[in-house]
Scaffold this motif. Structure first.
Motif, PDB file in Angstrom:
ATOM      1  N   ILE A 140      -1.779 -13.871  -4.378  1.00 20.18           N
ATOM      2  CA  ILE A 140      -0.496 -12.980  -4.341  1.00 20.18           C
ATOM      3  C   ILE A 140      -0.903 -11.515  -4.662  1.00 20.18           C
ATOM      4  CG2 ILE A 140       1.446 -12.576  -5.089  1.00 20.18           C
ATOM      5  CD1 ILE A 140       1.846 -15.686  -5.794  1.00 20.18           C
ATOM      6  N   MET A 141      -1.747 -11.297  -5.570  1.00 21.50           N
ATOM      7  CA  MET A 141      -2.104  -9.924  -5.930  1.00 21.50           C
ATOM      8  C   MET A 141      -2.871  -9.330  -4.958  1.00 21.50           C
ATOM      9  SD  MET A 141      -0.896  -9.131  -8.776  1.00 21.50           S
ATOM     10  CE  MET A 141      -1.726  -8.051  -9.541  1.00 21.50           C
ATOM     11  N   TYR A 142      -3.829 -10.049  -4.395  1.00 19.14           N
ATOM     12  CA  TYR A 142      -4.656  -9.428  -3.155  1.00 19.14           C
ATOM     13  C   TYR A 142      -3.846  -9.214  -1.876  1.00 19.14           C
ATOM     14  CZ  TYR A 142      -9.003  -9.767  -6.270  1.00 19.14           C
ATOM     15  OH  TYR A 142      -9.792  -9.891  -7.205  1.00 19.14           O
ATOM     16  N   LEU A 143      -2.759 -10.188  -1.614  1.00 18.82           N
ATOM     17  CA  LEU A 143      -2.255 -10.044  -0.586  1.00 18.82           C
ATOM     18  C   LEU A 143      -1.191  -8.704  -0.636  1.00 18.82           C
ATOM     19  CD1 LEU A 143      -1.342 -11.190   2.091  1.00 18.82           C
ATOM     20  CD2 LEU A 143       0.220 -12.378   0.936  1.00 18.82           C
ATOM     21  N   VAL A 144      -0.594  -8.697  -1.847  1.00 15.80           N
ATOM     22  CA  VAL A 144       0.380  -7.297  -1.752  1.00 15.80           C
ATOM     23  C   VAL A 144      -0.440  -6.201  -2.107  1.00 15.80           C
ATOM     24  CG1 VAL A 144       1.734  -6.419  -3.885  1.00 15.80           C
ATOM     25  CG2 VAL A 144       1.967  -8.701  -3.265  1.00 15.80           C
ATOM     26  N   GLY A 145      -1.611  -6.266  -2.567  1.00 12.05           N
ATOM     27  CA  GLY A 145      -2.678  -5.063  -2.585  1.00 12.05           C
ATOM     28  C   GLY A 145      -2.989  -4.583  -1.352  1.00 12.05           C
ATOM     29  N   ALA A 146      -3.321  -5.713  -0.515  1.00 16.53           N
ATOM     30  CA  ALA A 146      -3.546  -5.380   0.979  1.00 16.53           C
ATOM     31  C   ALA A 146      -2.471  -4.865   1.633  1.00 16.53           C
ATOM     32  CB  ALA A 146      -4.356  -6.671   1.463  1.00 16.53           C
ATOM     33  N   ILE A 147      -1.557  -5.154   1.690  1.00 17.79           N
ATOM     34  CA  ILE A 147      -0.408  -4.926   2.282  1.00 17.79           C
ATOM     35  C   ILE A 147       0.044  -3.329   2.002  1.00 17.79           C
ATOM     36  CG2 ILE A 147       2.303  -4.840   2.641  1.00 17.79           C
ATOM     37  CD1 ILE A 147       1.904  -8.058   2.607  1.00 17.79           C
ATOM     38  N   PHE A 148       0.023  -3.155   0.503  1.00 17.61           N
ATOM     39  CA  PHE A 148       0.376  -1.829   0.311  1.00 17.61           C
ATOM     40  C   PHE A 148      -0.740  -0.769  -0.036  1.00 17.61           C
ATOM     41  CE2 PHE A 148       4.093  -3.844  -1.563  1.00 17.61           C
ATOM     42  CZ  PHE A 148       5.144  -2.945  -1.216  1.00 17.61           C
ATOM     43  N   GLY A 149      -1.976  -1.143   0.425  1.00 14.42           N
ATOM     44  CA  GLY A 149      -3.054  -0.385   0.814  1.00 14.42           C
ATOM     45  C   GLY A 149      -3.129   0.078   2.147  1.00 14.42           C
ATOM     46  N   PRO A 152      -0.058   2.444   3.901  1.00 16.76           N
ATOM     47  CA  PRO A 152      -0.391   3.949   3.621  1.00 16.76           C
ATOM     48  C   PRO A 152      -1.573   4.218   4.673  1.00 16.76           C
ATOM     49  CG  PRO A 152      -0.078   3.197   1.494  1.00 16.76           C
ATOM     50  CD  PRO A 152      -0.326   2.030   2.394  1.00 16.76           C
ATOM     51  N   LEU A 153      -2.511   3.673   4.808  1.00 10.30           N
ATOM     52  CA  LEU A 153      -3.774   3.927   5.660  1.00 10.30           C
ATOM     53  C   LEU A 153      -3.230   4.207   6.956  1.00 10.30           C
ATOM     54  CD1 LEU A 153      -6.651   4.662   5.786  1.00 10.30           C
ATOM     55  CD2 LEU A 153      -7.148   2.275   6.053  1.00 10.30           C
ATOM     56  N   SER A 154      -2.574   3.183   7.578  1.00 13.25           N
ATOM     57  CA  SER A 154      -2.175   2.799   8.890  1.00 13.25           C
ATOM     58  C   SER A 154      -1.163   4.165   9.329  1.00 13.25           C
ATOM     59  CB  SER A 154      -1.595   1.562   9.382  1.00 13.25           C
ATOM     60  OG  SER A 154      -0.219   1.270   8.660  1.00 13.25           O
ATOM     61  N   GLY A 155      -0.113   4.267   8.263  1.00 12.35           N
ATOM     62  CA  GLY A 155       0.777   5.505   8.437  1.00 12.35           C
ATOM     63  C   GLY A 155       0.192   6.735   8.644  1.00 12.35           C
ATOM     64  N   ILE A 156      -0.974   6.849   7.616  1.00 14.85           N
ATOM     65  CA  ILE A 156      -1.732   8.229   7.855  1.00 14.85           C
ATOM     66  C   ILE A 156      -2.467   8.395   9.140  1.00 14.85           C
ATOM     67  CG2 ILE A 156      -3.380   9.580   6.846  1.00 14.85           C
ATOM     68  CD1 ILE A 156      -2.383   8.459   4.070  1.00 14.85           C
ATOM     69  N   LEU A 157      -3.140   7.184   9.357  1.00 12.26           N
ATOM     70  CA  LEU A 157      -3.993   7.245  10.838  1.00 12.26           C
ATOM     71  C   LEU A 157      -2.972   7.471  11.952  1.00 12.26           C
ATOM     72  CD1 LEU A 157      -6.745   4.601   9.936  1.00 12.26           C
ATOM     73  CD2 LEU A 157      -6.713   7.055  10.043  1.00 12.26           C
ATOM     74  N   PHE A 158      -1.971   6.900  11.772  1.00 11.73           N
ATOM     75  CA  PHE A 158      -0.665   6.792  13.036  1.00 11.73           C
ATOM     76  C   PHE A 158      -0.526   8.323  13.182  1.00 11.73           C
ATOM     77  CE2 PHE A 158       3.453   6.838  14.816  1.00 11.73           C
ATOM     78  CZ  PHE A 158       3.149   6.317  16.053  1.00 11.73           C
ATOM     79  N   SER A 159      -0.322   9.156  12.167  1.00 12.13           N
ATOM     80  CA  SER A 159      -0.011  10.507  12.198  1.00 12.13           C
ATOM     81  C   SER A 159      -1.199  11.346  12.856  1.00 12.13           C
ATOM     82  CB  SER A 159       0.468  11.176  10.815  1.00 12.13           C
ATOM     83  OG  SER A 159      -0.725  11.355  10.130  1.00 12.13           O
ATOM     84  N   TYR A 160      -2.146  10.861  13.012  1.00 10.54           N
ATOM     85  CA  TYR A 160      -3.114  11.678  13.591  1.00 10.54           C
ATOM     86  C   TYR A 160      -3.125  11.535  15.161  1.00 10.54           C
ATOM     87  CZ  TYR A 160      -5.478  13.361   9.636  1.00 10.54           C
ATOM     88  OH  TYR A 160      -5.539  14.151   8.223  1.00 10.54           O
TER      89      TYR A 160
END
Length: 160
Positions: A140-149, A152-160
């Motif tokens: 659960i911890m790794y899944l939540v960490g992967a989702i919340f990691g 942001p990464l996908s949102g930042i990359l999408f903005s480019y």
């Protein structure tokens, strides 16, 4: 942009304020022990403000995207009401992440020792002290960490 920067600087100050005062007290008293309640409080606040930093980076990336791609409509699109809403959304998502971390730790039933020999508390430290099986909690911890990691990464990359 200044709304996001000021909120992000406040979140950065709060991140540091969750760990440094305890560390200073530990240095002064030569006692590196934190109670279970103090650990949960510190972990909750730390995860809240770090996740809020990440969410605010997404909002700033969107702000930059609007400023570059729609410069003439920037004032209409990024009005103060939308900026406040985006800050609120980042806070609520961060609060959700923080509470998910706390719920996984609260699922643990017994501990070998009631005190954590460190000034900083995070779930892997608590998982080391538990008597019960932590396999599901780790997933659960790794899944939540992967989702919340990834968010942001996908949102930042999408903005480019």
């Amino acid at each position: 942009m200044y709304c996001f920067l000021s909120t992000m600087s406040l979140a950065d100050i709060c991140v540091i304020s969750t760990t440094i005062p305890k560390m200073i007290v530990d240095i002064m008293t030569h006692n590196r022990v934190i109670s279970y309640g103090g650990c949960l409080t510190q972990m909750s606040l730390f995860v809240l403000f770090v996740c809020m930093d990440d969410m605010l980076l997404i909002m700033m990336a969107y702000d930059r995207f609007v400023a570059i791609c729609h410069p003439l409509h920037y004032q209409v699109i990024m009005n103060p009401r939308l900026c406040g809403f985006l800050v609120l959304v980042s806070f609520l998502l961060s609060l959700l992440d923080s509470q998910l971390h706390n719920l996984t730790v609260l699922q643990l039933t017994c501990f070998r020792d009631a005190k954590i020999p460190n000034f900083f508390c995070d779930p892997p430290e608590l998982f080391k002290l538990t008597c019960s099986d932590t396999f599901i909690n780790n997933i659960i911890m790794y899944l939540v960490g992967a989702i919340f990691g990834f968010l942001p990464l996908s949102g930042i990359l999408f903005s480019y």
